[in-house]
Structures are given as C-alpha cells and as structure tokens.
Design a protein around this motif. Structure first.
Motif, PDB file in Angstrom:
ATOM      1  N   GLU A   1       0.181  -9.144   7.761  1.00  0.00           N
ATOM      2  CA  GLU A   1      -1.067  -8.432   7.996  1.00  0.00           C
ATOM      3  C   GLU A   1      -1.703  -8.084   6.662  1.00  0.00           C
ATOM      4  OE1 GLU A   1      -0.819  -5.286  10.877  1.00  0.00           O
ATOM      5  OE2 GLU A   1       0.919  -6.232  11.812  1.00  0.00           O
ATOM      6  N   GLU A   2      -2.983  -8.380   6.515  1.00  0.00           N
ATOM      7  CA  GLU A   2      -3.689  -8.142   5.255  1.00  0.00           C
ATOM      8  C   GLU A   2      -3.628  -6.680   4.822  1.00  0.00           C
ATOM      9  OE1 GLU A   2      -8.019  -9.045   3.242  1.00  0.00           O
ATOM     10  OE2 GLU A   2      -7.429 -10.140   5.036  1.00  0.00           O
ATOM     11  N   LYS A   3      -3.567  -5.765   5.785  1.00  0.00           N
ATOM     12  CA  LYS A   3      -3.555  -4.334   5.473  1.00  0.00           C
ATOM     13  C   LYS A   3      -2.285  -3.901   4.725  1.00  0.00           C
ATOM     14  CE  LYS A   3      -1.624  -2.845   9.902  1.00  0.00           C
ATOM     15  NZ  LYS A   3      -1.875  -2.135  11.136  1.00  0.00           N
TER      16      LYS A   3
ATOM     17  N   VAL B   1       0.833  -1.201   0.000  1.00  0.00           N
ATOM     18  CA  VAL B   1       0.000   0.000   0.000  1.00  0.00           C
ATOM     19  C   VAL B   1       0.873   1.258   0.000  1.00  0.00           C
ATOM     20  CG1 VAL B   1      -1.738   1.284   1.296  1.00  0.00           C
ATOM     21  CG2 VAL B   1      -1.915  -1.196   1.134  1.00  0.00           C
ATOM     22  N   GLU B   2       1.880   1.316   0.856  1.00  0.00           N
ATOM     23  CA  GLU B   2       2.774   2.466   0.935  1.00  0.00           C
ATOM     24  C   GLU B   2       4.223   1.969   0.924  1.00  0.00           C
ATOM     25  OE1 GLU B   2       1.844   5.189   4.112  1.00  0.00           O
ATOM     26  OE2 GLU B   2      -0.307   4.881   3.843  1.00  0.00           O
ATOM     27  N   PRO B   3       4.798   1.698  -0.253  1.00  0.00           N
ATOM     28  CA  PRO B   3       6.117   1.075  -0.316  1.00  0.00           C
ATOM     29  C   PRO B   3       7.292   1.948   0.121  1.00  0.00           C
ATOM     30  CG  PRO B   3       5.340   1.571  -2.508  1.00  0.00           C
ATOM     31  CD  PRO B   3       4.209   1.871  -1.562  1.00  0.00           C
ATOM     32  N   LYS B   4       7.166   3.267   0.112  1.00  0.00           N
ATOM     33  CA  LYS B   4       8.249   4.180   0.504  1.00  0.00           C
ATOM     34  C   LYS B   4       9.537   3.808  -0.233  1.00  0.00           C
ATOM     35  CE  LYS B   4       5.958   5.077   4.815  1.00  0.00           C
ATOM     36  NZ  LYS B   4       5.859   4.821   6.204  1.00  0.00           N
TER      37      LYS B   4
END
Length: 70
Positions: free
Chosen positions: A62-64, A28-31
C-alpha cells in the motif's frame, strides 16, 4: 525470510524499490521495526502463477506505508 514483491509497471521509478532499505527511513510509522533492514532484488519469475506454483503468498503493498519522496 524472503519476500517476492510485484511492482506494477505504472509505478513511477520502480527501481527505487530495489536495493537495501532501512525501515526507519521509509516507513511512515516504523514503531519497533525502525531498526530493520531489507534487501530487494529483481525477480525473474514470468507471471503471478509461476510465483504461486512455487508456494508464495500474495500481499499487496500500500502506497500509504511509504514516506513521500522530498
């Protein structure tokens, strides 16, 4: 390094976890990790205990962390 991933049998379509994954395409947020690539293979250990006896540490996924499948 290497990682052993345990996928719960109830996880839908667990086979999508196997293979090559470009982090920038599924996190989601790979940075800074956006350019990393992982390769996931099927593991033949029979139990958590077998994995632990061979020196591996457990960290739950974690799925998130993942983008939803469109």
């Amino acid at each position: 390094g290497s990682v052993i991933v345990e996928v719960d049998e109830s996880f839908p379509d667990f086979k999508r976890v196997l293979g090559e994954h470009k982090w920038g395409e599924f996190l989601v947020e790979p940075k800074d990790e956006g350019g990393f690539v992982s390769k996931v293979f099927y593991c033949t250990y029979n139990s958590d205990r077998d994995v632990q006896k061979n020196g591996w540490k457990r960290v739950d996924i974690e799925e998130k962390w993942f983008k939803t499948k469109a």
